[in-house]
Scaffold this active site. Sequence first.
Site, PDB file in Angstrom:
ATOM      1  N   HIS A  16      27.332   1.237 -50.208  1.00 21.93           N
ATOM      2  CA  HIS A  16      28.619   0.255 -50.853  1.00 21.93           C
ATOM      3  C   HIS A  16      28.066  -1.066 -50.631  1.00 21.93           C
ATOM      4  O   HIS A  16      27.969  -1.871 -49.589  1.00 21.93           O
ATOM      5  CB  HIS A  16      29.754   0.541 -50.088  1.00 21.93           C
ATOM      6  CG  HIS A  16      30.923  -0.248 -50.400  1.00 21.93           C
ATOM      7  ND1 HIS A  16      32.254  -0.223 -50.510  1.00 21.93           N
ATOM      8  CD2 HIS A  16      30.822  -1.377 -51.250  1.00 21.93           C
ATOM      9  CE1 HIS A  16      33.101  -0.919 -50.969  1.00 21.93           C
ATOM     10  NE2 HIS A  16      32.237  -2.014 -51.420  1.00 21.93           N
ATOM     11  N   HIS A  18      27.341  -4.598 -53.194  1.00 20.72           N
ATOM     12  CA  HIS A  18      27.008  -5.396 -54.482  1.00 20.72           C
ATOM     13  C   HIS A  18      25.840  -6.394 -54.445  1.00 20.72           C
ATOM     14  O   HIS A  18      25.956  -7.185 -53.648  1.00 20.72           O
ATOM     15  CB  HIS A  18      28.552  -6.137 -54.687  1.00 20.72           C
ATOM     16  CG  HIS A  18      29.828  -5.394 -54.416  1.00 20.72           C
ATOM     17  ND1 HIS A  18      30.409  -4.981 -55.632  1.00 20.72           N
ATOM     18  CD2 HIS A  18      30.605  -4.846 -53.559  1.00 20.72           C
ATOM     19  CE1 HIS A  18      31.520  -4.217 -55.255  1.00 20.72           C
ATOM     20  NE2 HIS A  18      31.656  -4.152 -53.926  1.00 20.72           N
ATOM     21  N   HIS A 198      36.714   1.360 -55.913  1.00 18.14           N
ATOM     22  CA  HIS A 198      37.221   0.677 -54.726  1.00 18.14           C
ATOM     23  C   HIS A 198      38.688   1.153 -54.766  1.00 18.14           C
ATOM     24  O   HIS A 198      39.465   0.986 -55.704  1.00 18.14           O
ATOM     25  CB  HIS A 198      37.042  -0.921 -54.916  1.00 18.14           C
ATOM     26  CG  HIS A 198      35.980  -1.254 -54.611  1.00 18.14           C
ATOM     27  ND1 HIS A 198      34.647  -0.950 -55.326  1.00 18.14           N
ATOM     28  CD2 HIS A 198      35.386  -2.452 -53.587  1.00 18.14           C
ATOM     29  CE1 HIS A 198      33.547  -1.629 -54.570  1.00 18.14           C
ATOM     30  NE2 HIS A 198      34.265  -2.736 -53.840  1.00 18.14           N
ATOM     31  N   GLU A 201      41.767  -0.941 -50.236  1.00 16.85           N
ATOM     32  CA  GLU A 201      41.061  -1.977 -49.666  1.00 16.85           C
ATOM     33  C   GLU A 201      42.271  -2.902 -49.385  1.00 16.85           C
ATOM     34  O   GLU A 201      42.846  -3.393 -48.134  1.00 16.85           O
ATOM     35  CB  GLU A 201      40.179  -2.923 -50.150  1.00 16.85           C
ATOM     36  CG  GLU A 201      39.350  -4.005 -49.727  1.00 16.85           C
ATOM     37  CD  GLU A 201      38.543  -4.745 -50.564  1.00 16.85           C
ATOM     38  OE1 GLU A 201      38.273  -4.711 -51.810  1.00 16.85           O
ATOM     39  OE2 GLU A 201      37.418  -5.698 -49.777  1.00 16.85           O
ATOM     40  N   ASP A 279      28.728  -4.298 -48.036  1.00 14.81           N
ATOM     41  CA  ASP A 279      29.566  -4.803 -49.300  1.00 14.81           C
ATOM     42  C   ASP A 279      28.997  -6.010 -49.771  1.00 14.81           C
ATOM     43  O   ASP A 279      28.268  -5.798 -50.895  1.00 14.81           O
ATOM     44  CB  ASP A 279      30.878  -5.072 -48.677  1.00 14.81           C
ATOM     45  CG  ASP A 279      31.929  -5.032 -49.578  1.00 14.81           C
ATOM     46  OD1 ASP A 279      31.741  -4.604 -51.095  1.00 14.81           O
ATOM     47  OD2 ASP A 279      33.229  -5.306 -49.386  1.00 14.81           O
ATOM     48  N   ASP A 280      29.115  -7.198 -49.311  1.00 15.65           N
ATOM     49  CA  ASP A 280      28.647  -8.226 -49.743  1.00 15.65           C
ATOM     50  C   ASP A 280      27.922  -9.237 -48.673  1.00 15.65           C
ATOM     51  O   ASP A 280      28.541 -10.034 -48.229  1.00 15.65           O
ATOM     52  CB  ASP A 280      29.510  -9.270 -50.559  1.00 15.65           C
ATOM     53  CG  ASP A 280      30.494  -8.443 -51.606  1.00 15.65           C
ATOM     54  OD1 ASP A 280      29.879  -8.395 -52.760  1.00 15.65           O
ATOM     55  OD2 ASP A 280      31.481  -7.705 -51.433  1.00 15.65           O
TER      56      ASP A 280
HETATM   57  N1  HPA Z   1      36.393  -5.536 -53.456  1.00 17.43           N
HETATM   58  C1  HPA Z   1      36.476  -5.531 -54.595  1.00 17.43           C
HETATM   59  N2  HPA Z   1      35.652  -6.339 -55.549  1.00 17.43           N
HETATM   60  C2  HPA Z   1      34.675  -6.775 -55.042  1.00 17.43           C
HETATM   61  C3  HPA Z   1      34.267  -6.798 -53.441  1.00 17.43           C
HETATM   62  C4  HPA Z   1      35.253  -6.056 -52.565  1.00 17.43           C
HETATM   63  O1  HPA Z   1      34.894  -6.070 -51.558  1.00 17.43           O
HETATM   64  N3  HPA Z   1      32.791  -7.078 -53.614  1.00 17.43           N
HETATM   65  C5  HPA Z   1      32.461  -7.384 -54.637  1.00 17.43           C
HETATM   66  N4  HPA Z   1      33.236  -7.096 -55.683  1.00 17.43           N
HETATM   67 ZN    ZN Z   2      32.903  -3.704 -52.608  1.00 16.40          ZN
END
Ligand code: HPA
Ligand code: ZN
Length: 337
Positions: A16, A18, A198, A201, A279-280
């Site tokens: 996971h 991006h 996703h 969350e 994630d990011d």
């Molecule tokens: N959630 C939803 N969209 C996203 C995320 C995330 O954590 N990171 C990049 N796009």
């Molecule tokens: Zn994500």
Amino acid sequence: MVTTDFMRRLPKAELHLHLEGSLEPEMLMALAKKNKVDIPFQTIDEVRQAYQFTQLQDFLDIYYAGMNVLRTESDFYELTTAYLQQSHKDGVVHVEVFFDPQGHTERGLPFQVAADGIVRALRDGKSKFGITAQLIMCFLRHLPEADALQTFAQAEPYFADGRIVGVGLDSSELGNPPEKFERVFKRARLAGLKTVAHAGEEGPAAYVRNAIELLKIDRIDHGNRALDDPSLIADINRRGLALTVCPLSNLRLRVVDDLQQHPLKRMLEADLCATVNSDDPAYFGGYLLDNFVAVTEALQLTKIHVIQLAKNSITGSFLDDSQKQRHLNEIDRISVL
Ligand code: HPA
Ligand code: ZN
């Protein structure tokens, strides 16, 4: 006590991530200058100061603004290579990474600019770093399904030879439920692609359930809120679906109030195939190993938990069985040293 060195040496997959979320402030500033893109920051410190979020949407606004500095195929190559280099340092052996084609086509870049730069970097990453990689394109769920269908059509040449192996669903979750994308996910499945989304969350357990039952996904991204529904947990286990959990992201986006409250340990105790991911990382304060270290300390995870997390990252991946077995054997070998 589980040492950082042990967590680094364990072979791990990241499932996971991006790629646009791995754009570090240094590269953001350098590309803004090179490509003559105006950004509202003078210094790297100013960029970092702006990374304060109280919910997912705060982050997304900055994330889409940040990716605007990516303009050429070689920008995407550089971005992807930097991520693989860092992952290699963290003991990552396999990655299944996301990109957001609509974040680029919406601002006028041809689909191929992002896709080709990323694909070339992932291929070179195998020889440079020994990391295997698969690429998943995400649809932006705040946009209409018709736009996702158009993106799907642009991507079709990339399916047959495996340059893109799957589709995902990201961006603003609340108000954009999985069922909005039933048609395009069906088309993806018919094309033989893997599907992920996703879910859970910020959205409720029902979004996780609908992603499973209506989109028929192969893996759940985040999935935190699934814990609200015991029958859903049982269903996820029955189907053998993995969850790609992102501890530092959850902290920075206030999905959890502090890491001590993070549901990862409860997920493992419920026998869920939970994995750790970043994630990011450029926005949330850490790459994969940082996530392992932070969550292990906060939840007092044992060596047994950490080994399970490494194994889950392999079994939850889209590698074939023989590749999985090879990595699992290596995890066992390192665990007894
Ligand atoms: N959630 C939803 N969209 C996203 C995320 C995330 O954590 N990171 C990049 N796009
Ligand atoms: Zn994500």
